[in-house]
Design an enzyme around this catalytic site. Structure first.
Site, mmCIF file in Angstrom:
data_model
loop_
_atom_site.group_PDB
_atom_site.id
_atom_site.type_symbol
_atom_site.label_atom_id
_atom_site.label_comp_id
_atom_site.label_asym_id
_atom_site.label_seq_id
_atom_site.Cartn_x
_atom_site.Cartn_y
_atom_site.Cartn_z
ATOM 1 N N SER A 142 -7.237 -6.650 -2.008
ATOM 2 C CA SER A 142 -8.194 -6.028 -1.084
ATOM 3 C C SER A 142 -9.023 -4.982 -1.815
ATOM 4 O O SER A 142 -8.514 -4.278 -2.696
ATOM 5 C CB SER A 142 -7.453 -5.365 0.079
ATOM 6 O OG SER A 142 -8.331 -4.574 0.857
ATOM 7 N N TYR A 155 -0.921 -0.553 3.539
ATOM 8 C CA TYR A 155 -1.510 -1.865 3.228
ATOM 9 C C TYR A 155 -2.164 -1.834 1.846
ATOM 10 O O TYR A 155 -1.902 -2.688 0.990
ATOM 11 C CB TYR A 155 -2.526 -2.205 4.315
ATOM 12 C CG TYR A 155 -3.375 -3.430 4.056
ATOM 13 C CD1 TYR A 155 -2.950 -4.693 4.453
ATOM 14 C CD2 TYR A 155 -4.620 -3.320 3.442
ATOM 15 C CE1 TYR A 155 -3.734 -5.813 4.238
ATOM 16 C CE2 TYR A 155 -5.415 -4.437 3.217
ATOM 17 C CZ TYR A 155 -4.968 -5.681 3.616
ATOM 18 O OH TYR A 155 -5.754 -6.786 3.391
#
Length: 247
Positions: A142, A155
């Site tokens: 990400s 995350y």
């Protein structure tokens, strides 16, 4: 024939990766956790275009299930693609959680860790004997590992760990001819974390050089290219697919 396994392939970026691989002639094994209808829809879409795909259930957060899952993959390979081995593995399955650090519970932390870092580590370990020489692995990370975004600390931290793990996999699996790279999507129009409303999308687009958010297919095509011989001399790299997000 190239056979690629994609975790979390029933929707969003995972489904786009599955479709992009199928367009390149890959046989596809895609996994889903609960939404069998969505997974079957992707399988039908591939079949309608002349390809072949199989959907298997998998909870990437449950390492104890991986031995049984590998047996399922071996069965599928034997029945659908005799004598075949996996030529590609995409560790894509994941989910979003948007909480500031002060409110994250231990259970939420552990859940994200299990799916985004522990799961890919041990699933790759379990499937390694099924990977063909010269196979390729792509780990989906990400852009939040580079751009700090309030509310996604666990995350992003585990996705950052997956980027580091990518380099270690590339180093250790290189003698077998296995390439390992990671792809870091920026803001993409998917259902992750509840999706994007108009105001949020406008804000993200304003921070992106190309002036919009991305589409899942734009990530899928990059992943399919990394799995192919087009990228045969590319390994241990992280490729950000973000349209120039927060340059």
């Amino acid at each position: 024939m190239s056979i690629t396994l994609i975790t979390g392939g029933s929707r969003g970026i995972g489904a786009s990766i599955a479709l992009a691989c199928a367009r390149r002639g890959h046989g596809v094994i895609l996994t889903y956790q609960q939404n069998v209808e969505a997974a079957d829809a992707v399988v039908r879409q591939i079949a309608n275009a002349g390809g072949r795909a199989i959907a298997l259930p998998l909870d990437v957060g449950r390492v104890q299930s991986f031995a049984g899952f590998r047996a399922d993959v071996e069965r599928v390979l034997a029945t659908e693609w005799p004598a075949g081995q996996l030529s590609g593995l995409v560790n894509n399955a994941g989910y979003g959680l948007f909480n500031p650090i002060a409110t994250v519970s231990e259970a939420q932390f552990d859940g994200l860790f299990n799916v985004h870092l522990k799961g890919p580590f041990f699933l790759t370990q379990a499937l390694l004997p099924l990977l063909a020489p010269q196979a390729a692995i792509v780990n989906i990370t990400s852009a939040t590992t580079r751009v700090a975004t309030v509310g996604v600390a666990p995350y992003a931290s585990f996705k950052g760990g997956l980027e580091v793990l990518t380099r270690y996999m590339a180093k250790e699996f290189g003698p077998q001819g296995i390439r390992v790279n990671s792809v870091s999507p920026g803001p993409i129009r998917t259902e992750l974390g509840g999706g994007l409303d108009a105001a949020f999308e406008t804000a993200l687009a304003s921070q992106t050089a190309l002036g919009r958010v991305g589409e899942p297919d734009e990530v899928g095509s990059v992943v399919a290219s990394l799995l192919s011989s087009d990228s045969g001399w590319v390994t241990a790299q992280n490729i950000e697919v973000s349209g120039g997000y927060v340059i």
